[in-house]
Structures are given as C-alpha cells and as structure tokens.
Design an enzyme around this catalytic site. Structure first.
Site, PDB file in Angstrom:
ATOM      1  CB  ALA A 130       9.033 -10.365  20.239  1.00 47.59           C
ATOM      2  CD  GLU A 133      16.478 -12.679  16.920  1.00 50.46           C
ATOM      3  OE1 GLU A 133      16.078 -13.313  17.905  1.00 50.46           O
ATOM      4  OE2 GLU A 133      17.615 -12.826  16.423  1.00 50.46           O
ATOM      5  CG  PHE A 162      10.723  -4.836  11.284  1.00 50.21           C
ATOM      6  CD1 PHE A 162      11.121  -3.513  11.257  1.00 50.21           C
ATOM      7  CD2 PHE A 162      11.407  -5.740  10.491  1.00 50.21           C
ATOM      8  CE1 PHE A 162      12.179  -3.088  10.467  1.00 50.21           C
ATOM      9  CE2 PHE A 162      12.469  -5.329   9.692  1.00 50.21           C
ATOM     10  CZ  PHE A 162      12.861  -4.004   9.686  1.00 50.21           C
ATOM     11  CD  GLU A 250       1.499 -13.978  11.464  1.00 55.09           C
ATOM     12  OE1 GLU A 250       2.190 -12.964  11.299  1.00 55.09           O
ATOM     13  OE2 GLU A 250       1.928 -14.998  12.049  1.00 55.09           O
ATOM     14  NE  ARG A 276     -12.021  16.405 -10.603  1.00 57.35           N
ATOM     15  CZ  ARG A 276     -11.610  17.604 -10.271  1.00 57.35           C
ATOM     16  NH1 ARG A 276     -12.310  18.322  -9.389  1.00 57.35           N
ATOM     17  NH2 ARG A 276     -10.513  18.112 -10.784  1.00 57.35           N
ATOM     18  CG  LEU A 345     -10.136   5.068 -12.316  1.00 58.17           C
ATOM     19  CD1 LEU A 345     -11.261   4.107 -11.943  1.00 58.17           C
ATOM     20  CD2 LEU A 345     -10.269   5.496 -13.781  1.00 58.17           C
ATOM     21  CG  ASN A 374       3.045 -11.572  -1.048  1.00 60.01           C
ATOM     22  OD1 ASN A 374       2.758 -11.811   0.130  1.00 60.01           O
ATOM     23  ND2 ASN A 374       2.291 -10.796  -1.806  1.00 60.01           N
TER      24      ASN A 374
END
Length: 388
Positions: A130, A133, A162, A250, A276, A345, A374
């Site tokens: 955690a 915030e 989150f 991480e 397809r 596609l 990023n």
C-alpha cells in the site's frame, strides 16, 4: 495456439523448464475454466491461492530455511510469464511473489521471516503493498498516511487507493510517514496483518478499465494500532530507500507481463488469420497481413532479446534502475502497439468480448501507468544519462 519462434532465454535451465511445464498445466487446469467467473466477481477465489501454494507457485524466491524453494527471480519470471501467456492476467500472484515477499526477504527480522514467510508460501497470507494515495501516485515522498509511535505500538492513520490484491490481502506492507518533516527520509514501512485488526477497513473493490478479475481496492486506516515489531527494518525512516531498492525488480516484472502478452497476441492472431477468409482468400494470404505480422514478429524478437538480457543482468545483481525503467516503459508501449495491430487484423471480431483481443486491449492499458508511469520511467532514464 500457434507457436511463435521467439528466442530461447539464455537463463533457462532444466529445473526452470520443468517449472514452466508445471505452470502451464496448472493454469490450464485450475484457472482457464474459471477465469470468466472471476472476471465477473471482480477477484480470484481464495481457493486458487491455496492451490497455487500447494503447487509451489508462491514464494519461490524464499530461502529453504523459511520453507521456500531457495529460487531466484528466474523462477518468479517463469511463473508470471506462463500465467500471462495463458491469459490469467488479473491474478496478483506476481505482486505477491516478486514485490511483497522480497521486502520480507531483504529487510525483515528473523522473527518476521519465520512467522510470515511460510504462511505466504502456503497462500494462507496474501500479500499487497500500500503505497499509492488519492493525492500521491508516483510521487511517493508526498504520502500523507502517518504512523505515530505510541508505547509499544504504532498508530497508523490515512488511506490508500489502487491497491492490487486489496480485497483479499491479509498481509499488507503499508508506507507511512513516521517523520512528516523529513520528506522521503521520514517514510517507514510496516508489515500489517489485517485479520481481525481494529482500525483497518477496506473500501470498495474499484470498477476499472480491464483487469476485472484483479481485486483493486481502497484501504482505510482509522487510528489502526500495530505492534512496534511490525516496523520493517531496524529503524524508522528507511522505507523510501527500501522502496527505491525494490522498484527495479517490480518494473522488470511488468516487462515480463508485457512480453508474455505480446507473444499471446501474436499466437491468437496467427491462428485467426489462417482460418478467417475474406474476398475468397484467407486473411493470411493478403500482403498487408503478412507485412503487419512480420513487423510484429520482428519487434517481439527484439523485445524478448532485450528482456532476457535484463533478466540475466538482474540475476547477477547488475541490473540498473535505468535499464529496468527502459524495460518497463518500452515493453509496455510495444505491447499496446502490437495488441492494437493484432486487433485490427481481427476486424470487427476484434472488439467482440468472445474473442481474445477485446480483453487484451483493455487489460494492457494499465501497464503504462502502474509501477510508475512511463513518463516517470523516461525521467529516471534521463537522470541516469545526465548525472555527473
């Protein structure tokens, strides 16, 4: 799904290949049949965590004296890669294994390790961290949650948002200010076991774009009292440095996720265009399809080569924060680009929920944001280039 001829990882060995096969079978047997159910309910089942523990898929990096396999990040990378290759994107096992547990391994006291690690290996304890915030995302130095020493306890007050694994986690590393005037040097980390803990409260399981099966929650600490022994590390004020030390792994983990999804997107797309037809021809016969897949395959090969080099450096203790940031930002950007091309596609079927690309398109978006956006990754890289 079709096989895609990506480079074989130089750091793989016979033991890791066996683990790869075991993971593949586990995900196909225990996860794939139930994944839509978990997506609908907004979290995985606790039983899945216990089954993963029984299979040895939790805490592979934990030394043998604490009940682990005595493995390395290579083991966790295999476990995470195979999960994402199988489409089990929402499971928070990677965070539990490669982010939460290493804090205990590197900074925990002997008592903390002996008491907590075996239960994290079994799945009895589910880990979360955690940090974030409502008013402090990537800017960790400005968190407001406080931890005030009160005799042989700390009183923790504040909120987090989150938080991955937030609805199920019962061993949460909480970042809090023990000295509000000291900036980053005033942050400490606490190992909080939440079962039956007064003052701990979970908020809602957040409704979000993608990763529906991943329980992402708000957490509230209302004068929550934890024993002084919950402090991670020998003294207060070490939390920011601890977080900075662990962020490269991480970020590398996010790169592993991205690479697995790139491979999965290509596998699904190759299968689809071979089957397809349009205008009397298989979609695979059109030059536009062939060019698009050739470009994606080339970029995927470059990405896999770079990721493997980063993992090899990390296993030797040589991966820099800057290079880990490169892996995180570039691979997640590339993931979005390739998934978008592959969805195109599929045509109209690409945005239908019964086809794989629709969920992949939603699920991948968060990866350019969490573990540091990023844009933050680019700042980290630039500072490394420009420092004296």
């Amino acid at each position: 799904m079709s096989d895609i001829a990506l480079p074989v990882s130089s750091w793989m060995d016979e033991e890791l290949t066996m683990l790869e096969d075991a993971c593949r079978q586990f995900y196909e047997r225990e996860c794939v049949p139930h994944y839509e159910e978990w997506e609908a309910q907004g979290s995985f089942s606790r039983d899945l965590w216990l089954k993963a523990g029984e299979m040895g898929l939790l805490g592979a990096e934990v030394p043998e004296e604490y009940g682990g396999l005595g493995g390395s990040f290579a083991h966790d990378a295999v476990i995470a890669y195979q999960g994402n290759l199988a489409g089990i994107d929402g499971w928070g096992g990677g965070l539990h294994n490669s982010i939460v547990i290493p804090y205990l391994i590197h900074y925990g006291s002997e008592d903390q390790k002996m008491r907590l690690l075996p239960r994290m290996i079994s799945g009895d304890l589910i880990g979360a961290i955690a940090m974030t915030e409502p008013g402090a995302g990537s800017d960790l130095q400005n968190i407001k949650t406080s931890a005030i020493k009160d005799g042989n306890h700390y009183k923790i007050s504040g909120s987090k948002t989150f938080i991955t694994n937030g609805a199920l986690a019962n061993m949460i590393i909480v970042a809090a200010k023990t000295d509000p005037k000291a900036g980053g040097r005033g942050i400490s980390l606490f190992l909080v076991e939440t079962d039956g803990l007064d003052g701990f409260r979970r908020g809602r399981n957040l409704d979000k774009l993608g990763m529906k099966s991943n329980d992402t929650s708000e957490l509230f600490f209302d004068d929550m009292r934890v024993p002084a022994s919950a402090l991670l590390g020998p003294e207060e004020g070490k939390g920011f440095a601890q977080m900075m030390d662990q962020l490269p792994q991480e970020r590398l983990l996010i790169g592993v996720y991205a690479m697995a999804r790139i491979e999965r997107a290509l596998r699904h797309t190759v299968d689809y265009v071979k089957e397809r037809s349009a205008f009397g021809h298989k979609i695979a016969e059109f030059q536009n399809t062939q060019f698009a897949l050739a470009e994606c395959s080339t970029e995927a090969t470059i990405a896999k080569t770079f990721l493997d080099a980063c993992i090899a450096e990390h296993l030797e203790g040589k991966l820099t924060t800057e290079k880990a940031s490169m892996a995180k930002y570039w691979l997640t950007d590339l993931q979005a680009k390739i998934i978008d091309r592959c969805l195109q596609l599929f045509g109209g079927y690409g945005v239908m929920s019964e086809y794989p690309m629709e969920r992949m398109y939603r699920d991948n978006r968060i990866e350019r944001i969490y573990a540091g956006t990023n844009e933050i990754m680019k700042l980290v890289i630039a500072r490394g280039l420009l420092k004296d």
